[in-house]
Design a protein around this motif. Structure first.
Motif, PDB file in Angstrom:
ATOM      1  N   PHE A 118      32.963  56.502  35.419  1.00 44.56           N
ATOM      2  CA  PHE A 118      33.609  57.716  35.935  1.00 44.56           C
ATOM      3  C   PHE A 118      34.413  58.425  34.847  1.00 44.56           C
ATOM      4  O   PHE A 118      34.391  59.647  34.741  1.00 44.56           O
ATOM      5  N   PRO A 129      34.019  72.234  34.163  1.00 45.89           N
ATOM      6  CA  PRO A 129      34.724  71.501  35.222  1.00 45.89           C
ATOM      7  C   PRO A 129      34.044  71.595  36.589  1.00 45.89           C
ATOM      8  O   PRO A 129      34.180  70.676  37.398  1.00 45.89           O
ATOM      9  N   GLU A 130      33.288  72.670  36.804  1.00 46.21           N
ATOM     10  CA  GLU A 130      32.643  72.835  38.119  1.00 46.21           C
ATOM     11  C   GLU A 130      31.491  71.847  38.320  1.00 46.21           C
ATOM     12  O   GLU A 130      31.016  71.678  39.443  1.00 46.21           O
ATOM     13  N   LEU A 132      31.770  68.567  37.437  1.00 45.86           N
ATOM     14  CA  LEU A 132      32.274  67.191  37.533  1.00 45.86           C
ATOM     15  C   LEU A 132      32.261  66.651  38.965  1.00 45.86           C
ATOM     16  O   LEU A 132      31.736  65.563  39.217  1.00 45.86           O
ATOM     17  N   ALA A 133      32.859  67.387  39.902  1.00 45.96           N
ATOM     18  CA  ALA A 133      32.950  66.858  41.270  1.00 45.96           C
ATOM     19  C   ALA A 133      31.570  66.589  41.873  1.00 45.96           C
ATOM     20  O   ALA A 133      31.353  65.509  42.444  1.00 45.96           O
ATOM     21  N   LEU A 136      30.242  63.453  40.206  1.00 46.91           N
ATOM     22  CA  LEU A 136      31.014  62.272  40.618  1.00 46.91           C
ATOM     23  C   LEU A 136      30.622  61.853  42.041  1.00 46.91           C
ATOM     24  O   LEU A 136      30.455  60.668  42.334  1.00 46.91           O
ATOM     25  N   MET A 137      30.451  62.845  42.923  1.00 44.80           N
ATOM     26  CA  MET A 137      30.119  62.501  44.313  1.00 44.80           C
ATOM     27  C   MET A 137      28.710  61.928  44.426  1.00 44.80           C
ATOM     28  O   MET A 137      28.466  61.003  45.203  1.00 44.80           O
ATOM     29  N   GLY A 140      29.054  58.390  42.827  1.00 48.05           N
ATOM     30  CA  GLY A 140      29.915  57.550  43.659  1.00 48.05           C
ATOM     31  C   GLY A 140      29.218  57.104  44.936  1.00 48.05           C
ATOM     32  O   GLY A 140      29.267  55.934  45.314  1.00 48.05           O
ATOM     33  N   LEU A 145      30.719  52.241  49.145  1.00 52.87           N
ATOM     34  CA  LEU A 145      30.868  51.406  50.329  1.00 52.87           C
ATOM     35  C   LEU A 145      30.038  51.880  51.515  1.00 52.87           C
ATOM     36  O   LEU A 145      29.763  51.115  52.427  1.00 52.87           O
ATOM     37  N   LYS A 146      29.702  53.175  51.528  1.00 51.21           N
ATOM     38  CA  LYS A 146      29.054  53.732  52.706  1.00 51.21           C
ATOM     39  C   LYS A 146      27.566  53.409  52.698  1.00 51.21           C
ATOM     40  O   LYS A 146      27.078  52.736  53.587  1.00 51.21           O
TER      41      LYS A 146
ATOM     42  N   LYS B  17      36.469  57.965  55.662  1.00 52.91           N
ATOM     43  CA  LYS B  17      35.442  58.826  55.064  1.00 52.91           C
ATOM     44  C   LYS B  17      34.540  58.029  54.114  1.00 52.91           C
ATOM     45  O   LYS B  17      33.347  58.291  54.011  1.00 52.91           O
ATOM     46  N   GLY B  18      35.130  57.043  53.454  1.00 51.55           N
ATOM     47  CA  GLY B  18      34.385  56.283  52.446  1.00 51.55           C
ATOM     48  C   GLY B  18      33.421  55.271  53.018  1.00 51.55           C
ATOM     49  O   GLY B  18      32.491  54.835  52.343  1.00 51.55           O
ATOM     50  N   PHE B 118      37.801  56.945  42.968  1.00 53.52           N
ATOM     51  CA  PHE B 118      37.328  58.108  42.210  1.00 53.52           C
ATOM     52  C   PHE B 118      36.653  59.133  43.114  1.00 53.52           C
ATOM     53  O   PHE B 118      36.857  60.342  42.960  1.00 53.52           O
ATOM     54  N   GLU B 119      35.834  58.651  44.054  1.00 47.67           N
ATOM     55  CA  GLU B 119      35.197  59.579  44.996  1.00 47.67           C
ATOM     56  C   GLU B 119      36.247  60.419  45.712  1.00 47.67           C
ATOM     57  O   GLU B 119      36.096  61.629  45.874  1.00 47.67           O
ATOM     58  N   ALA B 122      37.487  63.373  43.907  1.00 44.77           N
ATOM     59  CA  ALA B 122      36.530  64.491  43.869  1.00 44.77           C
ATOM     60  C   ALA B 122      36.526  65.255  45.193  1.00 44.77           C
ATOM     61  O   ALA B 122      36.483  66.484  45.208  1.00 44.77           O
ATOM     62  N   TRP B 123      36.562  64.513  46.309  1.00 41.21           N
ATOM     63  CA  TRP B 123      36.530  65.166  47.621  1.00 41.21           C
ATOM     64  C   TRP B 123      37.670  66.164  47.797  1.00 41.21           C
ATOM     65  O   TRP B 123      37.515  67.166  48.480  1.00 41.21           O
ATOM     66  N   LEU B 126      37.885  69.897  45.259  1.00 37.64           N
ATOM     67  CA  LEU B 126      36.786  70.874  45.206  1.00 37.64           C
ATOM     68  C   LEU B 126      37.320  72.300  45.057  1.00 37.64           C
ATOM     69  O   LEU B 126      36.704  73.135  44.395  1.00 37.64           O
ATOM     70  N   PRO B 129      39.039  72.579  40.915  1.00 35.12           N
ATOM     71  CA  PRO B 129      38.216  71.751  40.020  1.00 35.12           C
ATOM     72  C   PRO B 129      38.885  71.458  38.678  1.00 35.12           C
ATOM     73  O   PRO B 129      38.611  70.419  38.075  1.00 35.12           O
ATOM     74  N   LEU B 132      40.690  68.032  38.515  1.00 35.84           N
ATOM     75  CA  LEU B 132      39.999  66.755  38.705  1.00 35.84           C
ATOM     76  C   LEU B 132      39.906  65.940  37.413  1.00 35.84           C
ATOM     77  O   LEU B 132      40.277  64.754  37.399  1.00 35.84           O
TER      78      LEU B 132
END
Lengths: 297, 297
Positions: A118, A129-130, A132-133, A136-137, A140, A145-146, B17-18, B118-119, B122-123, B126, B129, B132
């Motif tokens: 990360f 920067p736009e 990265l998220a 990362l998502m 991630g 975990l999901k 959420k995770g 880390f996730e 990012a959430w 948004l 940015p 982050l």
């Protein structure tokens, strides 16, 4: 510079930046042992292949995405090999990290590689920067975990397991992320590329199950027969070798058909098919190619 | 809503959420067990305190920063408690995760919490940015291979250990990140807030060493005397109880003096001092307050 060279250089750079000379010496060795050994780099190569098909307008971001996938893959291997899971002696033809450096450094190397994956994304997206998220998502989710690798691995601790879900999370998730991240790194819509990665991931797991029953330890660089030993869910156990090969063919046909129209589409199709053949022991790989030719007419 | 409530709600939201309802049930339980139990939340409270002193202009980003720190702290505790490290039976007054759910789920819960930390950043960035990457780098550094928690813990696997370095990485790093992240989440310069966090972190570790020799297991919610049992570096072993208390006072004086001029400075000073007293067993806490008053004239 060829693709593999590009990946190895980016991995080396990430690890060098991520660990100072002052980091604990054994930790440095364990991390390098986990990552910097000859490996197929199939996930980062897939990521780069998609990014290049999409234009690869900011190579540093593409490389960071590719590196994050491989670091997370390596982390999952190090933790998978721990005594409480597979208790594997070897990995990629060498002693597993816990055999070489002990269980504590194996836990820590895996943890540190997750963090580095990360961090490295952030280091290389400062000018974009736009991007990265979204990256990362994508990454991630693939390991989380999901419905990522952690969830997939955790199904091994449950009494009831849905084989499809297990494979999808444990392996397909990071492949789906590889194609999505390749597209996102190049500023394209990742959703269009998800099917390719998801199918390839499931195919890779089926191929791995086939190798587990048909391969030999020297050729594939890790012990074989582990699924049966650990009573793990396996496509071969469920479908037999013949059924698993047919399943593999079906997944690959769908995968190559899902590639969005782009200049590099044909090259990508050939790469995907060649990759699968290469993964199987030679006689099984030939059988796969015959079945694939028949299925594609 | 008070600060602790704000933190608990953000933690609950991040975990919900995770993890989907479809995540492996035992993994869900292990993760909740690791995070959602009564705890001091000292790192996220410090992060929020600094963010509030800095204006807290985007509370959702502040909360995400605070949550990431606590999730990473919880992950480190779960892995620290593993049989190969402390082999701790209890944590925060309850069975450790590996005692309650087994070693495999403890490894996976820790891994998953690192990813989620880390996730979650990012959430919630948004719409901002540009915040982050700085937050990710602050938090990543605090737990990473170079001079974060992973590096600190890895010093336990080396023959030669620099006690200051060990404490700085294993504990102070995440405290330094807490103050830096609080400032960065509020759009301020994190560098000005590093000394406060770094000193508090070292102080917290000294206090922990003092509790390890002077506390009792019921009051602090984990076994005592573990440093001696595991032959770990400790400020008490190096300086004695008296010397360690003096060291603690020196760190806290420096910490409160480093707080940049801001409307909430006095409140923050009182919070810092009260926190330290609370951490120590009562007679030692009183001793600390007397020494502190003398040192501050």
């Amino acid at each position: 510079m060829d693709v593999l060279q590009r990946i190895e250089q980016s991995l080396e750079a990430a690890i060098t930046k991520g660990m100072g000379d002052d980091s604990p010496p054994l930790l440095q060795q364990a991390v390098r042992h986990a990552v910097l050994i000859p490996a197929s780099r199939v996930r980062p190569r897939l990521c780069l292949a998609v990014a290049m098909a999409c234009g690869d307008d900011v190579p540093a971001v593409t490389d960071a995405a590719a590196v994050s996938l491989e670091l997370l893959h390596c982390a999952s291997l190090v933790h998978d090999d721990l005594p409480c899971f597979d208790d594997a002696d070897t990995r990629r033809g060498k002693p597993s990290v816990h055999r070489a450096y002990g269980e504590r450094l194996a836990v820590l190397a895996g943890d540190g590689l997750i963090v580095l994956a990360f961090e490295n994304l952030a280091w290389h997206t400062l000018r974009h920067p736009e991007r990265l998220a979204p990256l990362l998502m994508i990454v991630g989710r693939a390991v989380g975990l999901k419905d990522g690798i952690v969830a997939g691995q955790a199904w091994e601790c449950e009494n009831r397991v849905d084989l499809g879900e297990y494979h999808r999370q444990k392996t397909a998730a990071l492949f789906a992320a590889a194609t999505e991240a390749g597209a996102a790194a190049a500023g394209r819509n990742p959703a269009e590329w998800r099917t390719l990665g998801a199918n390839l991931g499931e195919a890779y797991q089926v191929a791995d199950d086939l190798r587990d029953v048909a391969g030999n330890a020297d050729a594939i660089g890790k012990p074989v027969g582990q699924d049966a030993v650990h009573n793990r869910p396996s496509a071969v156990a469920e479908l037999g070798v013949d059924g698993a090969l047919d399943r593999l063919v079906g997944l690959i046909v769908e995968a190559v058909d899902s590639i969005p129209s782009c200049p590099g589409a044909e090259k990508l199709q050939a790469l995907v098919i060649g990759e699968m053949q290469r993964l199987l022991p030679p006689p099984m790989g030939e059988d796969f190619m015959h079945r694939l030719a028949a299925a594609r007419g």
